[in-house]
Design a protein around this motif. Sequence first.
Motif, PDB file in Angstrom:
ATOM      1  N   ALA A   1       0.837  -1.193   0.000  1.00 39.23           N
ATOM      2  CA  ALA A   1       0.000   0.000   0.000  1.00 39.23           C
ATOM      3  C   ALA A   1       0.877   1.250   0.000  1.00 39.23           C
ATOM      4  O   ALA A   1       1.850   1.333   0.744  1.00 39.23           O
ATOM      5  CB  ALA A   1      -0.913  -0.003   1.217  1.00 39.23           C
TER       6      ALA A   1
ATOM      7  N   LYS B   1      -1.869   3.788   3.226  1.00 35.33           N
ATOM      8  CA  LYS B   1      -1.956   2.597   4.082  1.00 35.33           C
ATOM      9  C   LYS B   1      -3.325   2.384   4.716  1.00 35.33           C
ATOM     10  O   LYS B   1      -4.018   3.348   5.063  1.00 35.33           O
ATOM     11  CB  LYS B   1      -0.948   2.713   5.239  1.00 35.33           C
ATOM     12  N   TYR B   2      -3.620   1.107   4.885  1.00 36.69           N
ATOM     13  CA  TYR B   2      -4.766   0.664   5.704  1.00 36.69           C
ATOM     14  C   TYR B   2      -4.218   0.325   7.091  1.00 36.69           C
ATOM     15  O   TYR B   2      -3.278  -0.441   7.227  1.00 36.69           O
ATOM     16  CB  TYR B   2      -5.378  -0.551   5.016  1.00 36.69           C
ATOM     17  N   TRP B   3      -4.767   0.919   8.120  1.00 39.69           N
ATOM     18  CA  TRP B   3      -4.419   0.538   9.502  1.00 39.69           C
ATOM     19  C   TRP B   3      -5.616   0.897  10.368  1.00 39.69           C
ATOM     20  O   TRP B   3      -5.913   2.072  10.551  1.00 39.69           O
ATOM     21  CB  TRP B   3      -3.146   1.268   9.977  1.00 39.69           C
TER      22      TRP B   3
ATOM     23  N   LYS C   1      -9.579  -1.040  11.853  1.00 34.47           N
ATOM     24  CA  LYS C   1     -10.788  -1.713  11.369  1.00 34.47           C
ATOM     25  C   LYS C   1     -12.037  -0.971  11.822  1.00 34.47           C
ATOM     26  O   LYS C   1     -12.049  -0.368  12.888  1.00 34.47           O
ATOM     27  CB  LYS C   1     -10.834  -3.138  11.925  1.00 34.47           C
TER      28      LYS C   1
ATOM     29  N   ASN D   1     -14.531  -7.818   8.968  1.00 37.43           N
ATOM     30  CA  ASN D   1     -13.169  -7.299   8.813  1.00 37.43           C
ATOM     31  C   ASN D   1     -13.139  -6.089   7.864  1.00 37.43           C
ATOM     32  O   ASN D   1     -12.289  -5.984   6.978  1.00 37.43           O
ATOM     33  CB  ASN D   1     -12.234  -8.414   8.308  1.00 37.43           C
TER      34      ASN D   1
ATOM     35  N   ARG E   1      -8.058 -19.781  10.519  1.00 31.12           N
ATOM     36  CA  ARG E   1      -8.396 -18.654   9.642  1.00 31.12           C
ATOM     37  C   ARG E   1      -8.704 -19.157   8.224  1.00 31.12           C
ATOM     38  O   ARG E   1      -9.624 -18.665   7.556  1.00 31.12           O
ATOM     39  CB  ARG E   1      -7.206 -17.695   9.628  1.00 31.12           C
TER      40      ARG E   1
ATOM     41  N   SER F   1      -0.223 -12.706   3.662  1.00 32.72           N
ATOM     42  CA  SER F   1      -1.655 -12.989   3.854  1.00 32.72           C
ATOM     43  C   SER F   1      -2.467 -12.401   2.709  1.00 32.72           C
ATOM     44  O   SER F   1      -3.532 -12.927   2.369  1.00 32.72           O
ATOM     45  CB  SER F   1      -2.160 -12.501   5.216  1.00 32.72           C
TER      46      SER F   1
ATOM     47  N   MET G   1     -10.996 -11.983   5.365  1.00 31.88           N
ATOM     48  CA  MET G   1      -9.938 -12.706   6.076  1.00 31.88           C
ATOM     49  C   MET G   1      -8.710 -11.839   6.316  1.00 31.88           C
ATOM     50  O   MET G   1      -8.010 -11.993   7.310  1.00 31.88           O
ATOM     51  CB  MET G   1      -9.506 -13.931   5.253  1.00 31.88           C
TER      52      MET G   1
ATOM     53  N   GLY H   1      -7.484  -7.716   5.280  1.00 33.51           N
ATOM     54  CA  GLY H   1      -7.860  -6.482   4.590  1.00 33.51           C
ATOM     55  C   GLY H   1      -7.071  -6.254   3.320  1.00 33.51           C
ATOM     56  O   GLY H   1      -7.623  -5.877   2.279  1.00 33.51           O
ATOM     57  N   SER H   2      -5.774  -6.503   3.368  1.00 35.82           N
ATOM     58  CA  SER H   2      -4.937  -6.238   2.199  1.00 35.82           C
ATOM     59  C   SER H   2      -5.169  -7.263   1.088  1.00 35.82           C
ATOM     60  O   SER H   2      -4.867  -7.004  -0.074  1.00 35.82           O
ATOM     61  CB  SER H   2      -3.461  -6.223   2.603  1.00 35.82           C
TER      62      SER H   2
ATOM     63  N   ARG I   1      -7.036  -6.408  -2.141  1.00 36.66           N
ATOM     64  CA  ARG I   1      -6.353  -5.682  -3.213  1.00 36.66           C
ATOM     65  C   ARG I   1      -5.564  -6.605  -4.127  1.00 36.66           C
ATOM     66  O   ARG I   1      -5.262  -6.240  -5.261  1.00 36.66           O
ATOM     67  CB  ARG I   1      -5.438  -4.601  -2.598  1.00 36.66           C
TER      68      ARG I   1
ATOM     69  N   THR J   1      -3.451  -7.612  12.615  1.00 33.53           N
ATOM     70  CA  THR J   1      -4.790  -7.532  13.198  1.00 33.53           C
ATOM     71  C   THR J   1      -4.713  -7.034  14.634  1.00 33.53           C
ATOM     72  O   THR J   1      -5.432  -6.095  15.024  1.00 33.53           O
ATOM     73  CB  THR J   1      -5.470  -8.921  13.161  1.00 33.53           C
TER      74      THR J   1
ATOM     75  N   MET K   1      -3.407  -3.337  14.767  1.00 38.19           N
ATOM     76  CA  MET K   1      -4.415  -2.336  14.387  1.00 38.19           C
ATOM     77  C   MET K   1      -5.397  -2.090  15.532  1.00 38.19           C
ATOM     78  O   MET K   1      -5.803  -0.952  15.768  1.00 38.19           O
ATOM     79  CB  MET K   1      -5.226  -2.841  13.186  1.00 38.19           C
TER      80      MET K   1
ATOM     81  N   ASP L   1       5.796  -1.650   5.890  1.00 40.15           N
ATOM     82  CA  ASP L   1       4.549  -2.172   6.439  1.00 40.15           C
ATOM     83  C   ASP L   1       4.780  -2.698   7.851  1.00 40.15           C
ATOM     84  O   ASP L   1       5.667  -2.200   8.539  1.00 40.15           O
ATOM     85  CB  ASP L   1       3.959  -3.168   5.447  1.00 40.15           C
ATOM     86  N   ALA L   2       4.004  -3.698   8.268  1.00 36.84           N
ATOM     87  CA  ALA L   2       4.103  -4.146   9.663  1.00 36.84           C
ATOM     88  C   ALA L   2       5.257  -5.138   9.831  1.00 36.84           C
ATOM     89  O   ALA L   2       5.059  -6.290  10.197  1.00 36.84           O
ATOM     90  CB  ALA L   2       2.775  -4.756  10.082  1.00 36.84           C
TER      91      ALA L   2
HETATM   92  C1  2P0 Z   1      -1.642  -2.210   4.199  1.00 35.56           C
HETATM   93  N1  2P0 Z   1      -1.030  -3.501   6.196  1.00 35.56           N
HETATM   94  O1  2P0 Z   1      -2.411  -1.316   3.778  1.00 35.56           O
HETATM   95  C2  2P0 Z   1      -1.321  -2.202   5.678  1.00 35.56           C
HETATM   96  C3  2P0 Z   1      -0.122  -1.374   5.965  1.00 35.56           C
HETATM   97  C4  2P0 Z   1       0.199  -3.515   6.935  1.00 35.56           C
HETATM   98  C5  2P0 Z   1       0.649  -2.122   7.022  1.00 35.56           C
HETATM   99  O2  2P0 Z   1      -2.899  -4.407   5.475  1.00 35.56           O
HETATM  100  O3  2P0 Z   1      -5.920  -7.645  10.035  1.00 35.56           O
HETATM  101  O4  2P0 Z   1      -2.851  -8.730   7.012  1.00 35.56           O
HETATM  102  O5  2P0 Z   1      -5.659  -9.355   8.252  1.00 35.56           O
HETATM  103  O6  2P0 Z   1      -6.982  -7.276   7.825  1.00 35.56           O
HETATM  104  O7  2P0 Z   1      -4.277  -7.187   5.638  1.00 35.56           O
HETATM  105  C6  2P0 Z   1      -1.521  -5.840   6.648  1.00 35.56           C
HETATM  106  O8  2P0 Z   1      -2.588  -6.297   7.338  1.00 35.56           O
HETATM  107  O9  2P0 Z   1      -4.536  -7.197   8.115  1.00 35.56           O
HETATM  108  C7  2P0 Z   1      -1.865  -4.531   6.091  1.00 35.56           C
HETATM  109  P1  2P0 Z   1      -5.857  -7.909   8.579  1.00 35.56           P
HETATM  110  P2  2P0 Z   1      -3.583  -7.448   6.909  1.00 35.56           P
HETATM  111  O10 2P0 Z   1      -1.108  -3.031   3.438  1.00 35.56           O
END
Ligand code: 2P0
Length: 335
Positions: A18, A21-23, A25, A32, A76, A111, A142, A144-145, A148, A202, A205, A292-293
Amino acid sequence: MTEVKIKTAFAAAHPNIALIKYWGKSTRDGHNEPAVSSLSITLDTLLTETRVRFDPQLDDDIFLLNGKQDEQKLSRISRNLDKLRQLAGVTTRCEVASSNNFPTAAGLASSASGFAALVAAGDRALQLDLSFAQKSMLARSMSGSAARSIGGGFIKIALQNSGPEDAVFGRAFAEQIAPAEHWPLEICVGIASESEKAIGSTEGMELSRTTSPYYDAWLAGNDQDIADAEQMVITRDFEKLAELSEFSCLKMHALALASRPGLLYWSGATVEAMHCLRDLRAAGVPVFFTIDAGPQIKAVCAPGYGDRVAEALQSVNGIRRVIRCGLGCGVRVTD
Ligand code: 2P0
């Protein structure tokens, strides 16, 4: 409910990173749903390959990761299979065998590619014929990323475009902004550690949502960041996208750092690499970083600059190796 005869299918998917970023919920439901919109690029090179085999002889689902049975990740996977089974009206258990050609759960979005590949293979095996948006929503439920990684090139999840709530699928789904050919950016992934991260996304966040004093500000800036980034992609404005992407990345990490306890995903090598890439940009090389994380650093550069950026990143103390990527395509069934 019925059982199916043995049904096998294969799919392959790439991780995505990303830029916005998604961070966090949504607190609204159990699907989710993300609390913010996000914008990403799908990579090539890094790959998850998945085989699903629905078999009436099985008493339970089985998950094999890189050839080894993985009990920890099974629940999961089973939850995702349950949704596919529900849609197909069957109860048949399934063996899922998945392999990654890159480190798993180390901040490289395994994931994302993993659940995208699982949904596409399950869709094929059970002959559901799901739409792009439906596959994206099932993957999102399951991870969020993962929503995409259904698509290739430049992708966004725009919450403003989310459909009405659906009992199985939820709401938010990904859409393509532009295909890879629109702007063939290059990405150099600097591997700072191959180990699995201590705190998963998860959990991280949720900690940020419930404890970080910056969470409201994070939500408030999101619509503008997404609108601006999409425009910069469409007009191929590298300089502006570089500034905005680093802003979104550092803003996410500031939010995470200010959680209690603070989430520190960087290693020393990550910070050294950020300085290296900023110095390179100041010297005129069109490159920016995103993280990222986990401690890995992703350097995104304009077409033609990959050699120069990879060489610089490789020389950073603590960067073990560099993986070169371009922009990749979305998930595909491979049988
Ligand atoms: C992203 N990340 O936008 C952000 C930036 C990590 C940092 O999406 O909880 O495994 O399974 O929905 O998708 C990584 O988290 O989280 C993520 P869940 P996910 O890429």
